[in-house]
Design a protein around this motif. Structure first.
Motif, PDB file in Angstrom:
ATOM      1  N   ILE A  36      -6.736  12.743  -5.225  1.00 51.52           N
ATOM      2  CA  ILE A  36      -5.537  11.708  -5.111  1.00 51.52           C
ATOM      3  C   ILE A  36      -4.990  11.190  -6.359  1.00 51.52           C
ATOM      4  O   ILE A  36      -5.802  10.564  -7.015  1.00 51.52           O
ATOM      5  N   ALA A  37      -3.907  11.743  -6.944  1.00 48.34           N
ATOM      6  CA  ALA A  37      -3.413  11.257  -8.380  1.00 48.34           C
ATOM      7  C   ALA A  37      -2.304  10.085  -8.337  1.00 48.34           C
ATOM      8  O   ALA A  37      -1.422  10.344  -7.914  1.00 48.34           O
ATOM      9  N   SER A  38      -2.745   9.085  -9.186  1.00 51.72           N
ATOM     10  CA  SER A  38      -1.521   8.045  -9.007  1.00 51.72           C
ATOM     11  C   SER A  38      -0.557   8.056 -10.156  1.00 51.72           C
ATOM     12  O   SER A  38       0.083   7.224 -10.216  1.00 51.72           O
ATOM     13  N   GLY A  39      -1.242   8.809 -11.292  1.00 51.91           N
ATOM     14  CA  GLY A  39      -0.408   8.645 -12.443  1.00 51.91           C
ATOM     15  C   GLY A  39       0.951   9.516 -12.454  1.00 51.91           C
ATOM     16  O   GLY A  39       1.032  10.396 -11.684  1.00 51.91           O
ATOM     17  N   VAL A  40       1.899   8.874 -13.130  1.00 49.48           N
ATOM     18  CA  VAL A  40       3.165   9.489 -13.410  1.00 49.48           C
ATOM     19  C   VAL A  40       3.455   9.879 -14.695  1.00 49.48           C
ATOM     20  O   VAL A  40       3.173   8.930 -15.804  1.00 49.48           O
ATOM     21  N   PRO A  70       1.553   8.174  -6.398  1.00 51.05           N
ATOM     22  CA  PRO A  70       1.608   7.180  -7.329  1.00 51.05           C
ATOM     23  C   PRO A  70       1.997   5.487  -6.451  1.00 51.05           C
ATOM     24  O   PRO A  70       1.786   4.819  -7.307  1.00 51.05           O
ATOM     25  N   ARG A  71       2.436   5.804  -5.275  1.00 51.64           N
ATOM     26  CA  ARG A  71       2.533   4.390  -4.674  1.00 51.64           C
ATOM     27  C   ARG A  71       2.405   4.702  -3.090  1.00 51.64           C
ATOM     28  O   ARG A  71       2.272   5.890  -2.705  1.00 51.64           O
ATOM     29  N   HIS A  72       2.356   3.637  -2.560  1.00 51.27           N
ATOM     30  CA  HIS A  72       2.294   3.934  -0.972  1.00 51.27           C
ATOM     31  C   HIS A  72       0.900   4.650  -0.566  1.00 51.27           C
ATOM     32  O   HIS A  72       1.003   5.792   0.003  1.00 51.27           O
ATOM     33  N   PHE A  73      -0.118   4.309  -1.045  1.00 45.26           N
ATOM     34  CA  PHE A  73      -1.638   4.721  -0.966  1.00 45.26           C
ATOM     35  C   PHE A  73      -1.727   5.468   0.511  1.00 45.26           C
ATOM     36  O   PHE A  73      -2.255   6.509   0.770  1.00 45.26           O
ATOM     37  N   GLU A  74      -1.286   4.594   1.558  1.00 49.02           N
ATOM     38  CA  GLU A  74      -1.453   4.779   2.725  1.00 49.02           C
ATOM     39  C   GLU A  74      -1.040   6.220   3.611  1.00 49.02           C
ATOM     40  O   GLU A  74      -1.527   6.618   4.507  1.00 49.02           O
ATOM     41  N   GLN A  75      -0.009   6.773   2.606  1.00 53.30           N
ATOM     42  CA  GLN A  75       0.794   7.969   3.147  1.00 53.30           C
ATOM     43  C   GLN A  75      -0.074   9.292   2.840  1.00 53.30           C
ATOM     44  O   GLN A  75       0.344   9.883   3.665  1.00 53.30           O
ATOM     45  N   VAL A  76      -1.289   9.012   2.295  1.00 50.36           N
ATOM     46  CA  VAL A  76      -2.131  10.154   2.261  1.00 50.36           C
ATOM     47  C   VAL A  76      -2.889  10.527   3.345  1.00 50.36           C
ATOM     48  O   VAL A  76      -3.640  11.456   3.626  1.00 50.36           O
ATOM     49  N   TRP A  94      -2.184   3.051  -9.954  1.00 52.10           N
ATOM     50  CA  TRP A  94      -1.452   2.872  -8.609  1.00 52.10           C
ATOM     51  C   TRP A  94      -0.814   1.255  -8.672  1.00 52.10           C
ATOM     52  O   TRP A  94       0.272   1.009  -8.488  1.00 52.10           O
ATOM     53  N   LEU A  95      -1.792   0.327  -9.006  1.00 49.59           N
ATOM     54  CA  LEU A  95      -1.224  -0.983  -9.136  1.00 49.59           C
ATOM     55  C   LEU A  95      -0.207  -1.182  -9.627  1.00 49.59           C
ATOM     56  O   LEU A  95       0.750  -2.072  -9.657  1.00 49.59           O
ATOM     57  N   ALA A  96      -0.079  -0.787 -11.265  1.00 47.51           N
ATOM     58  CA  ALA A  96       1.064  -1.042 -11.977  1.00 47.51           C
ATOM     59  C   ALA A  96       2.343  -0.154 -11.447  1.00 47.51           C
ATOM     60  O   ALA A  96       3.268  -0.960 -11.707  1.00 47.51           O
ATOM     61  N   ASN A  97       2.030   0.698 -10.626  1.00 49.75           N
ATOM     62  CA  ASN A  97       3.008   1.323 -10.071  1.00 49.75           C
ATOM     63  C   ASN A  97       3.844   0.614  -8.960  1.00 49.75           C
ATOM     64  O   ASN A  97       5.053   0.283  -8.727  1.00 49.75           O
ATOM     65  N   GLU A  98       2.776  -0.052  -8.325  1.00 54.33           N
ATOM     66  CA  GLU A  98       3.348  -0.802  -6.964  1.00 54.33           C
ATOM     67  C   GLU A  98       3.461  -2.285  -7.273  1.00 54.33           C
ATOM     68  O   GLU A  98       4.384  -2.890  -6.808  1.00 54.33           O
ATOM     69  N   VAL A 107       0.807  -5.079   0.397  1.00 51.03           N
ATOM     70  CA  VAL A 107       0.305  -3.649  -0.301  1.00 51.03           C
ATOM     71  C   VAL A 107      -1.057  -3.826  -0.293  1.00 51.03           C
ATOM     72  O   VAL A 107      -1.625  -2.881  -0.126  1.00 51.03           O
ATOM     73  N   GLU A 108      -1.668  -4.844  -0.681  1.00 52.97           N
ATOM     74  CA  GLU A 108      -3.186  -4.987  -1.030  1.00 52.97           C
ATOM     75  C   GLU A 108      -3.675  -5.015   0.534  1.00 52.97           C
ATOM     76  O   GLU A 108      -4.800  -4.126   0.810  1.00 52.97           O
ATOM     77  N   LYS A 109      -3.179  -5.573   1.459  1.00 54.30           N
ATOM     78  CA  LYS A 109      -3.776  -5.193   2.788  1.00 54.30           C
ATOM     79  C   LYS A 109      -3.605  -3.753   3.443  1.00 54.30           C
ATOM     80  O   LYS A 109      -4.773  -3.260   3.836  1.00 54.30           O
TER      81      LYS A 109
END
Length: 176
Positions: A36-40, A70-76, A94-98, A107-109
């Motif tokens: 799972i890649a968060s980089g853009v 890169p965002r909305h980690f829960e979507q994986v 990911w945090l920088a993106n969010e 978002v943290e929850k």
């Protein structure tokens, strides 16, 4: 199914975190390896770093399923299958993106809930993050906010983790 294992890996930039995480996951012999890649790719340097990670994974004797998130980690969560091995690289990106989208408490929850749900399906979840708190606190309000969030997220992830490592100079130190 038994809860999967959670592994947290941190360290400085180019300390060997990703290589260690990839090797760790491959040794777990999961049914699939999911990256799972968060980089853009926002600039030339980031584009090169992403390409290097892709080339590294192609050189391994196992196949990787890559998900750009890169965002909305829960979507994986719907893409993960029982017995998968997951490598998420990385929390700081990911945090920088969010961060600038607001509602960080929500978002943290959602992040912790998503990790718990992944652990119900996956054999192992390996989370990579950059250690950015070794430097003095910034004088810039936005950077201080980022440091606050990443520090809290790191503490909570290590508390949840079965194992926690810090990489320096290509060497690992196991803290937990």
């Amino acid at each position: 199914m038994v809860r999967g294992k959670l592994v947290f890996i941190t360290g400085g930039v180019r300390s060997g975190k990703s290589s260690f995480a990839e090797q760790y996951l491959m040794n777990e012999q999961a049914t699939r390896n999911v990256y799972i890649a968060s980089g853009v790719a926002v600039d030339g340097e980031m584009t090169k770093r992403i390409q290097k990670h892709q080339i590294d994974r192609e050189s391994y004797p196992v196949d990787w399923v890559t998900t750009e998130q890169p965002r909305h980690f829960e979507q994986v969560i719907p893409t993960i299958q029982s017995g998968d091995g997951i490598l998420w690289d990385c929390v700081t990106t990911w945090l920088a993106n969010e961060l600038y989208e607001g509602e960080m408490e929500k978002v943290e929850k959602q992040l912790y809930q998503a990790i718990d749900q992944l652990l119900e399906k996956a054999k192992v979840v390996v989370i990579v993050s950059n250690e950015v708190l070794d430097e003095p606190l910034s004088t810039y309000e936005s950077v201080i906010l980022y440091q606050k969030w990443i520090g809290r997220i790191h503490v909570n992830l290590v508390a949840k983790a079965d194992e926690a490592y810090e990489m320096e100079y290509g060497l690992k130190h196991q803290w937990k």
